[in-house]
Every structure is written in C-alpha cells, then in structure tokens.
Motif scaffolding. Sequence first.
Motif, mmCIF file in Angstrom:
data_model
loop_
_atom_site.group_PDB
_atom_site.id
_atom_site.type_symbol
_atom_site.label_atom_id
_atom_site.label_comp_id
_atom_site.label_asym_id
_atom_site.label_seq_id
_atom_site.Cartn_x
_atom_site.Cartn_y
_atom_site.Cartn_z
ATOM 1 N N SER A 1 0.814 -1.225 -0.108
ATOM 2 C CA SER A 1 0.105 0.027 -0.130
ATOM 3 C C SER A 1 0.973 1.209 -0.135
ATOM 4 O O SER A 1 2.070 1.231 0.316
ATOM 5 C CB SER A 1 -0.838 0.122 1.133
ATOM 6 N N ALA A 2 0.113 2.443 -0.091
ATOM 7 C CA ALA A 2 0.578 3.656 0.272
ATOM 8 C C ALA A 2 -0.083 4.404 1.200
ATOM 9 O O ALA A 2 -1.123 4.110 1.329
ATOM 10 C CB ALA A 2 0.599 4.464 -1.058
ATOM 11 N N GLY A 3 0.507 5.207 2.128
ATOM 12 C CA GLY A 3 -0.080 5.942 3.105
ATOM 13 C C GLY A 3 0.346 7.224 2.841
ATOM 14 O O GLY A 3 1.459 7.479 2.978
ATOM 15 N N SER A 4 -0.597 8.343 2.856
ATOM 16 C CA SER A 4 -0.287 9.512 2.744
ATOM 17 C C SER A 4 -0.900 10.731 3.597
ATOM 18 O O SER A 4 -2.246 10.323 4.033
ATOM 19 C CB SER A 4 -0.371 10.078 1.359
ATOM 20 N N PHE A 5 -0.519 11.574 3.955
ATOM 21 C CA PHE A 5 -1.126 12.607 4.710
ATOM 22 C C PHE A 5 -1.202 13.819 3.786
ATOM 23 O O PHE A 5 -0.448 14.312 3.069
ATOM 24 C CB PHE A 5 -0.277 13.114 6.114
ATOM 25 N N THR A 6 -2.320 14.701 4.278
ATOM 26 C CA THR A 6 -2.512 16.049 3.604
ATOM 27 C C THR A 6 -2.715 17.247 4.747
ATOM 28 O O THR A 6 -3.627 16.743 5.610
ATOM 29 C CB THR A 6 -3.584 16.048 2.616
ATOM 30 N N SER A 7 -2.123 18.159 4.905
ATOM 31 C CA SER A 7 -2.200 19.114 5.945
ATOM 32 C C SER A 7 -3.284 20.115 5.635
ATOM 33 O O SER A 7 -3.613 20.207 4.324
ATOM 34 C CB SER A 7 -0.958 19.734 6.342
ATOM 35 N N PRO A 8 -3.816 20.841 6.258
ATOM 36 C CA PRO A 8 -4.754 21.791 6.071
ATOM 37 C C PRO A 8 -4.355 22.793 5.182
ATOM 38 O O PRO A 8 -5.049 23.678 4.500
ATOM 39 C CB PRO A 8 -5.181 22.410 7.525
ATOM 40 N N THR A 9 -2.952 23.101 4.996
ATOM 41 C CA THR A 9 -2.644 24.368 4.306
ATOM 42 C C THR A 9 -2.208 23.812 3.008
ATOM 43 O O THR A 9 -2.027 24.592 2.011
ATOM 44 C CB THR A 9 -1.167 24.805 4.684
ATOM 45 N N TYR A 10 -2.241 22.494 2.522
ATOM 46 C CA TYR A 10 -2.184 21.876 1.253
ATOM 47 C C TYR A 10 -3.074 22.404 0.315
ATOM 48 O O TYR A 10 -2.787 22.801 -0.971
ATOM 49 C CB TYR A 10 -2.149 20.434 1.250
#
Length: 84
Positions: free
Chosen positions: A29-38
């Motif tokens: 798999s891949a795991g990814s975060f996105t921050s609010p400023t993205y």
Amino acid sequence: MGWTTSHPFIDSWDWLMPVVIKIVTENNSAGSFTSPTYMSGNNKYTFEILPDQQNGVYAVGDNMFEAAYTAVVEFIKNNQNHKR
C-alpha cells in the motif's frame, strides 16, 4: 476490560505507527497525509491508505493523529468485512 479514551492506541504515535507500517507493508500500500494548508479552504488533515488489491480508505481529522487513527480503524473494519 472496557475501551477508554486513555488507551495508548488513541493518543500515542508509538502505538499507532507500527500498525500503519504493518498495513502499508503487508498490503503493498501507500499511506499519505495532507495538511490543512495543502489546499485552499481545507481546514482538516487527511490520511489515505491505498492498497493495490483492495479498496482504499480516506479519513479526515482535526490533527494528523486523528486522521491516521480513523483511517486505520476504517481499514481494519473493511478488511474484516472482506474476509467474511
């Protein structure tokens, strides 16, 4: 023993990240975060788990931990339902 809000899985990266790593490595798999400023207008964190052979999960939270925890719980639930 009942589930409480002080359980280490709920508030400790030390307990959560090994689970994330296991899910990602064992499911290719891949795991990814996105921050609010993205993205403009986004005020939440997101976390995705995207396995090759199964449906991925996408979770939103007020912080990175909440988003990751929610995605892990959802992934485990989906995986259990898939095996039935």
